[in-house]
Write a protein that holds these residues in place. Structure first.
Motif, short mmCIF file in Angstrom:
data_model
loop_
_atom_site.label_atom_id
_atom_site.label_comp_id
_atom_site.label_asym_id
_atom_site.label_seq_id
_atom_site.Cartn_x
_atom_site.Cartn_y
_atom_site.Cartn_z
N ASP A 1 -11.45 31.45 -12.19
CA ASP A 1 -11.13 30.40 -11.22
C ASP A 1 -9.84 30.72 -10.47
O ASP A 1 -8.88 31.22 -11.05
CB ASP A 1 -10.90 29.07 -11.96
CG ASP A 1 -12.01 28.78 -12.97
OD1 ASP A 1 -13.13 28.50 -12.53
OD2 ASP A 1 -11.74 28.88 -14.19
N VAL A 2 -9.81 30.37 -9.20
CA VAL A 2 -8.57 30.30 -8.44
C VAL A 2 -7.98 28.91 -8.68
O VAL A 2 -8.67 27.90 -8.47
CB VAL A 2 -8.81 30.53 -6.94
CG1 VAL A 2 -7.53 30.27 -6.14
CG2 VAL A 2 -9.33 31.93 -6.69
N ILE A 3 -6.75 28.86 -9.14
CA ILE A 3 -6.09 27.58 -9.42
C ILE A 3 -5.18 27.26 -8.24
O ILE A 3 -4.11 27.85 -8.10
CB ILE A 3 -5.28 27.64 -10.73
CG1 ILE A 3 -6.15 28.12 -11.90
CG2 ILE A 3 -4.67 26.28 -11.04
CD1 ILE A 3 -5.34 28.40 -13.18
N ALA A 4 -5.61 26.36 -7.38
CA ALA A 4 -4.85 26.02 -6.19
C ALA A 4 -5.31 24.67 -5.68
O ALA A 4 -6.50 24.32 -5.81
CB ALA A 4 -5.04 27.08 -5.10
N ALA A 5 -4.39 23.92 -5.09
CA ALA A 5 -4.77 22.65 -4.48
C ALA A 5 -5.60 22.90 -3.22
O ALA A 5 -6.59 22.19 -2.98
CB ALA A 5 -3.51 21.84 -4.15
N THR A 6 -5.22 23.89 -2.44
CA THR A 6 -5.90 24.16 -1.18
C THR A 6 -7.40 24.36 -1.40
O THR A 6 -7.81 25.24 -2.16
CB THR A 6 -5.30 25.43 -0.52
OG1 THR A 6 -3.90 25.24 -0.37
CG2 THR A 6 -5.94 25.69 0.83
#
Lengths: 174, 174
Positions: free
Chosen positions: A26-31
């Motif tokens: 997973d990419v962990i980012a708000a965007t």
């Protein structure tokens, strides 16, 4: 070794996108993430950004901080590792580029590695979560000492497998 | 309400130290934490900084990002909440002050609240982890919109209890 053989050991780069990263984790980012308001509208929750796993009767998730020395590129990549009992998430705590090297599993060994250059301009402060059993190279900070908040598994049992490629791969900046 | 009664509803501040915070949870910071080298000496691991809990057959830890609007102090504190099935950790992603308001449990209700002003000068980038069932006020960012990496419990079951004080408490900057 001929020129073409040397070239074939250069690690392929992939753009750091959620789609490209999905086979590994997973990419962990708000965007770009699902979010909704909480706390009477004073906070926005970007919800459940990583598939965390911790297997085993005594297993639990840990929060740690990894402080990584900067590596100089190009560098040789020889050893890969994976964690059969749990995921491992890294969230960068500064706006500096870093490198993630991963490989698909090929009958219990890592196949050809691929590299993601993580640049904070794209997602803002962000991280990655390696799913359980995904082959990866240990942390590669670039340019300066970098801190990462790490969420991984603690508990009894052997949660580490290592593999050394018979010949080194070459990791370049891009 | 007389002057002395008004004064008695002002929330007491405690210095943000590991010792003062221990009855409520963990300070998540590299500074002052146990650490050791990993990855052939290229990384230092500040290990296991928070006691995470997630109770229930379908329970698991989540990683989310909370984006908090800044609150203006002084503000009234009326409602407190707690999570009977899991811990909740917050790690600040910018070097800005924020406020943590907690209360001891008094027979199933929050007692008199206390406040910690978290200033990044002290620990560097840092966070807190509320232990399971600790009464706390929702996130209080100050001065600007602030992001926090949050590790808390997901899964079935009621993991939220709320309580409103009969009279509001007053939270000041210090």
């Amino acid at each position: 070794m001929s020129g073409s053989e040397t070239r074939s050991r250069r690690i392929r780069h992939l753009p750091f996108t959620r789609k490209n990263f999905a086979p590994f984790g997973d990419v962990i980012a708000a965007t770009g993430a699902h979010h909704y308001p909480i706390n009477a509208g004073t906070t926005e929750r970007y919800h459940d950004l990583a598939r965390l796993e911790a297997i085993g009767p005594s297993a639990r998730q840990l929060i740690s901080i990894f402080r990584g020395l900067p590596r100089t590129l190009p560098m040789q990549i020889v050893m890969m590792e994976r964690h059969p009992l749990g995921s491992q998430g890294f969230f960068a705590l500064q706006r500096e580029p870093w490198m993630v090297v991963l490989a698909p599993d090929m009958a219990g060994k890592p196949g050809d590695p691929v590299a993601f250059l993580v640049e904070p301009d794209e997602f803002g402060l962000c991280g990655v979560n390696y799913h359980r059993n995904i082959w990866h190279h240990p942390l590669i900070a670039l340019e300066k000492v970098c801190d990462f908040l790490v969420v991984d598994r603690g508990g009894e049992g052997n949660n580490l497998q290592e593999y050394s490629y018979p010949e080194p791969w070459l990791l370049e900046r891009a």
